[in-house]
Design a protein around this motif. Structure first.
Motif, mmCIF file in Angstrom:
data_model
loop_
_atom_site.group_PDB
_atom_site.id
_atom_site.type_symbol
_atom_site.label_atom_id
_atom_site.label_comp_id
_atom_site.label_asym_id
_atom_site.label_seq_id
_atom_site.Cartn_x
_atom_site.Cartn_y
_atom_site.Cartn_z
ATOM 1 N N THR A 1 47.626 29.509 59.511
ATOM 2 C CA THR A 1 48.155 29.507 60.870
ATOM 3 C C THR A 1 48.225 28.096 61.442
ATOM 4 N N GLU A 2 49.135 27.918 62.384
ATOM 5 C CA GLU A 2 49.246 26.631 63.062
ATOM 6 C C GLU A 2 48.361 26.577 64.301
ATOM 7 N N ARG A 3 47.684 27.658 64.617
ATOM 8 C CA ARG A 3 46.816 27.696 65.796
ATOM 9 C C ARG A 3 45.530 26.906 65.541
ATOM 10 N N SER A 4 45.009 26.304 66.593
ATOM 11 C CA SER A 4 43.742 25.595 66.475
ATOM 12 C C SER A 4 42.623 26.618 66.286
ATOM 13 N N ALA A 5 41.536 26.196 65.656
ATOM 14 C CA ALA A 5 40.462 27.131 65.341
ATOM 15 C C ALA A 5 39.106 26.474 65.563
ATOM 16 N N HIS A 6 38.124 27.306 65.881
ATOM 17 C CA HIS A 6 36.751 26.839 66.033
ATOM 18 C C HIS A 6 36.125 26.550 64.668
ATOM 19 N N HIS A 7 36.426 27.446 63.700
ATOM 20 C CA HIS A 7 35.890 27.254 62.349
ATOM 21 C C HIS A 7 36.692 28.078 61.352
ATOM 22 N N LEU A 8 36.476 27.797 60.085
ATOM 23 C CA LEU A 8 37.029 28.584 58.992
ATOM 24 C C LEU A 8 35.906 29.443 58.422
ATOM 25 N N ALA A 9 36.181 30.743 58.270
ATOM 26 C CA ALA A 9 35.230 31.656 57.642
ATOM 27 C C ALA A 9 35.810 32.076 56.302
ATOM 28 N N ALA A 10 35.037 31.941 55.235
ATOM 29 C CA ALA A 10 35.541 32.206 53.881
ATOM 30 C C ALA A 10 34.652 33.222 53.185
ATOM 31 N N GLU A 11 35.303 34.151 52.474
ATOM 32 C CA GLU A 11 34.569 35.188 51.751
ATOM 33 C C GLU A 11 34.245 34.712 50.340
ATOM 34 N N HIS A 12 32.986 34.624 50.017
ATOM 35 C CA HIS A 12 32.560 34.211 48.690
ATOM 36 C C HIS A 12 32.943 35.290 47.682
ATOM 37 N N GLY A 13 33.519 34.868 46.558
ATOM 38 C CA GLY A 13 33.987 35.816 45.563
ATOM 39 C C GLY A 13 35.449 36.167 45.711
ATOM 40 N N ALA A 14 36.075 35.748 46.826
ATOM 41 C CA ALA A 14 37.506 36.012 47.047
ATOM 42 C C ALA A 14 38.251 34.738 47.435
ATOM 43 N N ALA A 15 37.639 33.912 48.285
ATOM 44 C CA ALA A 15 38.281 32.665 48.702
ATOM 45 C C ALA A 15 38.237 31.646 47.573
ATOM 46 N N ASN A 16 39.192 30.687 47.626
ATOM 47 C CA ASN A 16 39.190 29.650 46.602
ATOM 48 C C ASN A 16 38.170 28.566 46.958
ATOM 49 N N GLU A 17 37.930 27.690 46.012
ATOM 50 C CA GLU A 17 36.880 26.688 46.184
ATOM 51 C C GLU A 17 37.189 25.745 47.346
ATOM 52 N N ARG A 18 38.454 25.410 47.541
ATOM 53 C CA ARG A 18 38.814 24.522 48.645
ATOM 54 C C ARG A 18 38.446 25.154 49.987
ATOM 55 N N GLN A 19 38.704 26.457 50.126
ATOM 56 C CA GLN A 19 38.363 27.141 51.363
ATOM 57 C C GLN A 19 36.854 27.220 51.555
ATOM 58 N N LEU A 20 36.129 27.472 50.474
ATOM 59 C CA LEU A 20 34.668 27.535 50.586
ATOM 60 C C LEU A 20 34.087 26.178 50.965
ATOM 61 N N GLN A 21 34.672 25.111 50.432
ATOM 62 C CA GLN A 21 34.201 23.767 50.772
ATOM 63 C C GLN A 21 34.463 23.435 52.231
ATOM 64 N N SER A 22 35.521 24.024 52.814
ATOM 65 C CA SER A 22 35.914 23.689 54.182
ATOM 66 C C SER A 22 35.319 24.630 55.222
ATOM 67 N N ALA A 23 34.738 25.728 54.805
ATOM 68 C CA ALA A 23 34.317 26.772 55.737
ATOM 69 C C ALA A 23 33.044 26.391 56.486
ATOM 70 N N GLY A 24 33.002 26.760 57.769
ATOM 71 C CA GLY A 24 31.756 26.656 58.522
ATOM 72 C C GLY A 24 30.854 27.845 58.254
ATOM 73 N N LEU A 25 31.474 28.997 57.946
ATOM 74 C CA LEU A 25 30.749 30.217 57.634
ATOM 75 C C LEU A 25 31.207 30.731 56.266
ATOM 76 N N VAL A 26 30.240 30.946 55.366
ATOM 77 C CA VAL A 26 30.517 31.575 54.077
ATOM 78 C C VAL A 26 29.802 32.925 54.083
ATOM 79 N N PHE A 27 30.523 33.992 53.759
ATOM 80 C CA PHE A 27 29.916 35.326 53.755
ATOM 81 C C PHE A 27 30.322 36.057 52.487
#
Length: 543
Positions: free
Chosen positions: A399-425
């Motif tokens: 999305t082009e919208r501003s965000a407070h944080h990135l939340a990434a699902e472990h086991g589904a998200a790619n490594e780049r998203q996990l590295q950038s996430a404030g919350l990993v679940f």
């Protein structure tokens, strides 16, 4: 009896009328492909899926049939021996295709295809509304002499399946969200050709917990390059959570499940209107739409889609149109509701010279969608915190919208998203069979994530729809209990626990001492959330 189909669209209409002959052992059904269409490949596939007995066109031209059913006047139908019945393969006759006939005639009512050597090609022409009969009379009086209004068998299937709405929405994973259906016809003036980026814009711009997006694309577009290639073209939208309907039956199930329909000038919207679904117009004009046609009137009466799309626009469309008004607009395209299959059966058995079976003709119920849309593996999360309340909106990560944080699902998200996430679940996972089983404890896994991704502030585990465990880098393990929302209609609504985890992740840095209770607002629903220190026993839960 011969069913002669020129394209997948025409074949699907013929399959919708097949129940007219259900249970009659006197009738033998054969199918053939009428040559000449650029969109015939998927028709063969659909016939194979239906396990229908087919005969080559050359063999069909050599035979003599008691009845020939077709849903397109195009092709060399005069080569087929037997009474020919022409059924419409769309609704409303609202589109002219200058490249395929007369520029001033509606596709399906063009005298260039309805007459052969000055005589009507069809022995009987089935129409859905008296308005269409008037159109045909003005264009070709000879063809009109063999026409009658019987209604629309495809609409009958939709109307007989409306009670399945909740089941269809369950199959889609819609929940309490609004289901937004984007529908595109085919050809150069279609929404998909004029605005190819709109599916992705909607999929990434609408909040995931408030809206679900589904796409209905004309079967000709599936046939043009193949459904796989079409899915690749739409990959940005599909990866963001949109669902693409299969071209036969599933489109109708989506209309029943829909809350609002965004449309160009394709006739699918007329079926949506007949169901009372609110519409938003996304047609940019051109030469195909016939002025004063049912579709033109429907578009003129519908609010226009603005871009970029906002959920407030969707809400405004839902509030602006009443079901009775929308259905009235569709009345100019559909007549004989509830009687179409019976009226058509009377005409067909008259041509056969047979008495129909004593049992009434019944439509076949629509199937539920086969699988839900993909759930994004990561979310861009907007959060607003107030006195005892946290508001969360999640969007696809692109999305082009501003965000407070990135939340990434472990086991589904790619490594780049996990590295950038404030919350990993992580969500619950099954255990594969084997000689030994290995499982993390909650305490061990959350500590491992903190060590594996040192830039992350929060790691969490979803145990159930109402319970999670969470750890921040500066705190011990916490328990999160999520209460349900009661919607006032006697229903219990539960939210995605991952959305609540994002709310807690944002709230904790400024939170008072635990235990604490807050209200988390997700997708317009309020959920009571209790946060407390976890026990040692909870930390030992296997995940």
């Amino acid at each position: 009896m011969l069913f002669a189909a020129r394209s997948a669209t025409a074949l699907q209409r013929l399959l919708d009328v097949a129940p007219v002959f259900a249970g009659d052992g006197r009738v033998t059904r054969r199918f053939t492909l009428v040559p000449g269409s650029d969109f015939d490949a998927d028709a063969l596939t659909a016939l194979e899926d239906a396990k229908a007995r087919t005969i080559p066109w050359s063999e069909a031209c050599e035979g003599v049939f008691d009845l020939v059913l077709t849903a397109s006047p195009k092709g060399h139908l005069s080569m087929l021996e037997g009474p020919r019945v022409l059924l419409p393969h769309g609704a409303g006759f609202s589109k002219a295709l200058p490249s395929e006939g007369s520029a001033d005639s509606a596709s399906g009512l063009d005298p260039a295809f309805l007459l052969s050597d000055g005589e009507p090609t069809a022995s009987f022409h089935a129409l859905a509304h008296p308005r269409q009969l008037a159109q045909l009379t003005a264009l070709s009086p000879k063809a009109a002499e063999r026409a009658a209004v019987v209604g629309d068998p495809t609409l009958e299937r939709l109307l007989d399946s409306v009670s399945q709405r909740d089941r269809f929405r369950d199959a889609l994973g819609t929940g309490a969200r609004r289901l937004v259906v984007l529908t595109s016809t085919w050809g150069p003036e279609s929404l998909l050709r004029r605005r190819p980026g709109m599916p992705a814009e909607l999929a990434t711009g609408l909040p995931h917990d408030s809206c679900q997006l589904a796409l209905i694309v004309h079967p000709n577009e599936h046939s043009r390059d193949g459904s796989w290639d079409l899915a690749e073209q739409l990959a940005p939208a599909l990866d963001a959570g949109a669902m693409l309907a299969r071209p036969y039956e599933e489109w109708a199930s989506l209309l029943i499940a829909a809350d609002v329909v965004i449309t160009d000038h394709g006739s699918t919207a007329l079926y949506a209107a007949a169901l009372g679904r609110p519409l938003m117009a996304a047609y940019d004009g051109g030469h195909e739409l016939i002025p004063a046609s049912p579709m033109a009137e429907l578009l003129a009466a519908s609010p226009r889609l603005r871009t970029p799309v906002d959920i407030a626009d969707i809400d405004a469309a839902l509030g602006a149109q009443q079901e009775s008004v929308i259905r009235a607009l569709a009345d100019s395209a559909f007549a004989e509701r509830g009687r179409a299959l019976g009226l058509l059966r009377d005409e067909l058995y008259r041509l056969l010279g047979l008495q129909p079976p004593p049992e009434p003709a019944r439509t076949r119920p629509l199937p539920a969608p086969r699988h839900p849309a993909r759930t994004p593996s990561a979310f861009a999360v907007q959060v607003e915190t107030g006195a005892g309340e946290i508001r969360v909106e999640r969007f696809a990560p692109s999305t082009e919208r501003s965000a407070h944080h990135l939340a990434a699902e472990h086991g589904a998200a790619n490594e780049r998203q996990l590295q950038s996430a404030g919350l990993v679940f992580r969500r619950p996972s099954g255990t594969a069979p084997g000689p030994h089983s290995v499982a993390w404890t909650v305490d061990g896994w959350t500590a491992h994530i903190m060590d594996r991704y040192p830039g992350r502030r929060t790691a969490a585990v979803v145990l159930s729809p109402s319970r999670c465990l969470l750890r921040t880098r500066s705190s011990a393990l916490m328990s999160v209990e999520i209460g349900p929302h009661r919607d006032g209609l006697g229903r219990i609504v539960r939210t995605d626990p991952a959305a609540v985890l994002s709310a807690v992740h944002a709230w904790l840095p400024a939170s008072p001492e635990l235990p604490a209770t807050v209200v988390c607002r997700v997708g317009g629903q309020d959920f009571r959330v209790s946060i407390a220190p976890a026990t040692g026993e909870e930390g030992d839960y296997p995940v």
